[in-house]
Design a protein around this motif. Structure first.
Motif, PDB file in Angstrom:
ATOM      1  N   VAL A 161       4.964  -9.423   3.373  1.00 33.89           N
ATOM      2  CA  VAL A 161       4.232  -9.232   4.633  1.00 33.89           C
ATOM      3  C   VAL A 161       4.330  -7.779   5.093  1.00 33.89           C
ATOM      4  O   VAL A 161       3.323  -7.160   5.478  1.00 33.89           O
ATOM      5  N   SER A 165       1.264  -5.159   5.196  1.00 33.91           N
ATOM      6  CA  SER A 165       0.997  -4.544   6.502  1.00 33.91           C
ATOM      7  C   SER A 165       0.913  -3.028   6.377  1.00 33.91           C
ATOM      8  O   SER A 165       0.064  -2.384   7.013  1.00 33.91           O
ATOM      9  N   GLN A 166       1.770  -2.443   5.558  1.00 33.32           N
ATOM     10  CA  GLN A 166       1.715  -0.997   5.337  1.00 33.32           C
ATOM     11  C   GLN A 166       0.411  -0.595   4.650  1.00 33.32           C
ATOM     12  O   GLN A 166      -0.187   0.429   4.989  1.00 33.32           O
ATOM     13  N   LEU A 168      -2.386  -2.203   4.961  1.00 33.13           N
ATOM     14  CA  LEU A 168      -3.428  -2.355   5.984  1.00 33.13           C
ATOM     15  C   LEU A 168      -3.398  -1.188   6.976  1.00 33.13           C
ATOM     16  O   LEU A 168      -4.450  -0.761   7.464  1.00 33.13           O
ATOM     17  N   SER A 189       4.815   4.825   7.679  1.00 37.25           N
ATOM     18  CA  SER A 189       5.157   3.396   7.698  1.00 37.25           C
ATOM     19  C   SER A 189       6.148   3.019   6.602  1.00 37.25           C
ATOM     20  O   SER A 189       7.003   2.151   6.790  1.00 37.25           O
ATOM     21  N   TYR A 195      10.939  -1.063   9.548  1.00 33.82           N
ATOM     22  CA  TYR A 195      10.226  -1.804   8.512  1.00 33.82           C
ATOM     23  C   TYR A 195      11.119  -2.131   7.318  1.00 33.82           C
ATOM     24  O   TYR A 195      11.021  -3.214   6.739  1.00 33.82           O
ATOM     25  N   THR A 206       8.537  -9.099  12.314  1.00 26.75           N
ATOM     26  CA  THR A 206       7.824  -8.515  11.171  1.00 26.75           C
ATOM     27  C   THR A 206       6.682  -9.402  10.674  1.00 26.75           C
ATOM     28  O   THR A 206       5.619  -8.893  10.305  1.00 26.75           O
ATOM     29  N   LEU A 209       3.181  -8.903  12.143  1.00 25.00           N
ATOM     30  CA  LEU A 209       2.398  -7.702  11.840  1.00 25.00           C
ATOM     31  C   LEU A 209       1.067  -8.027  11.174  1.00 25.00           C
ATOM     32  O   LEU A 209       0.022  -7.484  11.536  1.00 25.00           O
ATOM     33  N   ILE A 210       1.113  -8.925  10.218  1.00 26.37           N
ATOM     34  CA  ILE A 210      -0.096  -9.208   9.429  1.00 26.37           C
ATOM     35  C   ILE A 210      -1.148  -9.958  10.249  1.00 26.37           C
ATOM     36  O   ILE A 210      -2.354  -9.829  10.017  1.00 26.37           O
ATOM     37  N   LEU A 213      -2.876  -6.990  12.042  1.00 31.33           N
ATOM     38  CA  LEU A 213      -3.553  -5.978  11.240  1.00 31.33           C
ATOM     39  C   LEU A 213      -4.760  -6.520  10.473  1.00 31.33           C
ATOM     40  O   LEU A 213      -5.759  -5.810  10.318  1.00 31.33           O
ATOM     41  N   SER A 464       5.969  -5.416  16.737  1.00 34.18           N
ATOM     42  CA  SER A 464       4.584  -5.886  16.589  1.00 34.18           C
ATOM     43  C   SER A 464       3.576  -4.807  16.970  1.00 34.18           C
ATOM     44  O   SER A 464       2.441  -4.800  16.469  1.00 34.18           O
ATOM     45  N   PRO A 467       2.384  -0.625  14.383  1.00 31.65           N
ATOM     46  CA  PRO A 467       1.247  -0.101  13.613  1.00 31.65           C
ATOM     47  C   PRO A 467       0.293   0.745  14.458  1.00 31.65           C
ATOM     48  O   PRO A 467      -0.200   1.780  13.993  1.00 31.65           O
TER      49      PRO A 467
END
Length: 485
Positions: A161, A165-166, A168, A189, A195, A206, A209-210, A213, A464, A467
């Motif tokens: 994840v 996320s990084q 994205l 990131s 992270y 964590t 995050l997805i 994003l 959260s 990003p």
């Protein structure tokens, strides 16, 4: 007339945002709460030395800005992204290997219940008290059912994840401001303190995050403009809503998204602003009904044992704990729920809230909130080290990491990185013109700030939001370049 109102709203949000960032930068200059998360005293001159270092680095980035843009823009995308994500995986896996922890607190409850659910179709009583965490249990249980419900498998999911996320973050930043800013955002990131240090901790901070994003990536076209496709808006709203079920503070993103639709859609399409709220209502209703239907939760027990919203607000005014989690408040609410209706408990909370506000007085409330904001927004570790010190599998590794010179260097890295991030947000003042993303980012940051003044808070709750902080900060330093075809 309508156009002038929207222009006024844009300027209003813009002014509020930069007033807020100026305040937070000022607070970070004088405050640093990384050491306090480990119950340690901040060394003398630590804040000054790290501030000067961060300031010099920020000046250096601005001075060599054009060269940095040229250098970052020349890095082959496939090679650069692959290498950086590979480094991210190595950092996260190394953290899991050397700084792994035995699951405790809410993290332990979730991992234990996910294993129990995968093996026996049951969950613990904890979720009648805190039903907000049940979605993560369901996700982990499905993964455990497919593979095996072990801590390592769940941690590998967490790593996946974070890494996606990084990626994205890179995609979104590239769409908005070009490849150089995308690569810079990815670079930040990958080496971003929380992270990789949160890799062993499988929790909503964590995993959420997805859920934030993916909708952003869906909504932005290749040239960084907001797509006007209503089906994409419904899909994005659905994922945002699942994120809110996972972590309640993500309601801020839904509200910000609705405001953006209202501001940027034309004429009757401003009604699209209702989509996020309608979808949220449907998703939440269906999920709750589903949990009751399959027997994972009992509606009567949840009604009797779950914490009312006012519990978190009154705990957020706990002077002894500076608005952070307070076990006495939890015990008090639990005892009230055993003998009183929810309406009576809510009333008791409101009375206690009035009392706590009145007892502090005007000057006391101001001082309290500055300290509370400081503990939330000036901790470059984002509370990760505190979580890693709880029942570590290799306590000697954690001890070596945080003791003496290594501990000072670690704290310095976290604070300098944190300061650079906020200096970059200040530089975002240079971004001219209205843009849906910058407006969304500014509204979200303002929303998180106001929300955690009212709510129970921790610095890790900001994970959260990070990003947006990273992307907007990198845009602040490097600006917007002509986007690649």
């Amino acid at each position: 007339m309508g156009s002038s109102i929207f222009q006024f709203l844009h300027k209003f949000f813009y002014i509020i945002f930069f007033g807020l960032i100026l305040f937070l930068v000022g607070l970070n200059v004088y405050m640093s709460r990384g050491y306090s998360t480990l119950s340690l005293e901040t060394p003398s001159y630590f804040n000054l030395i790290t501030l000067v270092t961060a300031g010099l680095l920020a000046v250096g980035i601005l001075y060599f800005r054009r060269r940095l843009i040229e250098l970052l823009g020349k890095i082959p995308v496939l090679y650069g992204v692959s290498c950086l994500l590979g480094i991210s995986l190595i950092l996260q896996m190394f953290t899991i290997k050397e700084l792994n922890v035995h699951p405790t607190w809410d993290f332990g409850e979730i991992v234990t219940s996910a294993k129990l659910f995968a093996e026996k179709g049951e969950i613990g009583d904890y979720f009648t008290m805190y039903p907000n965490n049940i979605l993560l249990v369901c996700i982990l249980a499905v993964i455990g059912k497919i593979i095996t419900p072990s801590l390592l498998v769940f941690q590998l999911f967490n790593v996946m994840v974070i890494t996606i996320s990084q990626l994205l973050i890179y995609r979104i930043a590239s769409k908005l401001a070009g490849r150089a800013v995308g690569m810079a955002s990815l670079l930040v990131s990958v080496f971003f303190f929380p992270y990789f240090f949160y890799a062993p901790i499988v929790y909503t901070d964590t995993i959420s995050l997805i859920f934030f994003l993916v909708p952003l990536d869906l909504l932005l076209s290749r040239n960084g403009e907001l797509k006007h496709n209503p089906y994409l808006m419904i899909a994005a709203s659905t994922i945002f809503s699942l994120g809110m079920l996972l972590k309640g503070s993500l309601i801020i993103f839904i509200i910000a998204f609705a405001i953006i639709l209202f501001l940027y859609m034309s004429r009757w399409k401003k009604l699209y602003a209702l989509i996020p709220f309608i979808v949220l209502f449907i998703v939440k209703s269906l999920f709750t009904a589903g949990m009751y239907q399959v027997g994972l939760l009992d509606a009567g027990e949840v009604e009797q044992r779950s914490m009312p919203v006012t519990h978190w607000i009154v705990m957020g005014q706990n002077e002894d704990r500076l608005g952070k989690y307070a076990q006495p408040d939890v015990d008090w609410t639990t005892s009230l729920l055993k003998n009183h209706s929810r309406e009576e408990v809510t009333e008791a909370h409101l009375q206690e809230l009035k009392k706590r506000l009145a007892d502090k007085g005007v000057a006391g409330n101001l001082a309290f909130n500055i300290e509370k904001i400081g503990h939330t927004w000036t901790d470059g570790t984002y509370y990760s080290l505190n979580k890693l010190r709880r029942y570590p599998v290799h306590p000697e590794n954690f001890q070596r990491l945080t003791d003496y010179k290594s501990g000072h260097l670690l704290q310095a890295y976290a604070r300098i990185q944190h300061l650079l991030l906020f200096f970059g947000l200040l530089m975002a003042l240079r971004l001219r013109g209205n843009h849906p993303f910058t407006s969304f980012a500014m509204l979200s940051i303002i929303g998180f700030f106001l929300f955690f003044i009212l709510w129970e808070t921790r610095s890790r709750y900001l994970v959260s939001l990070t990003p947006l902080l990273i992307i907007l900060s990198c845009m602040g330093y490097l600006g917007r370049r002509e986007r690649e075809a």
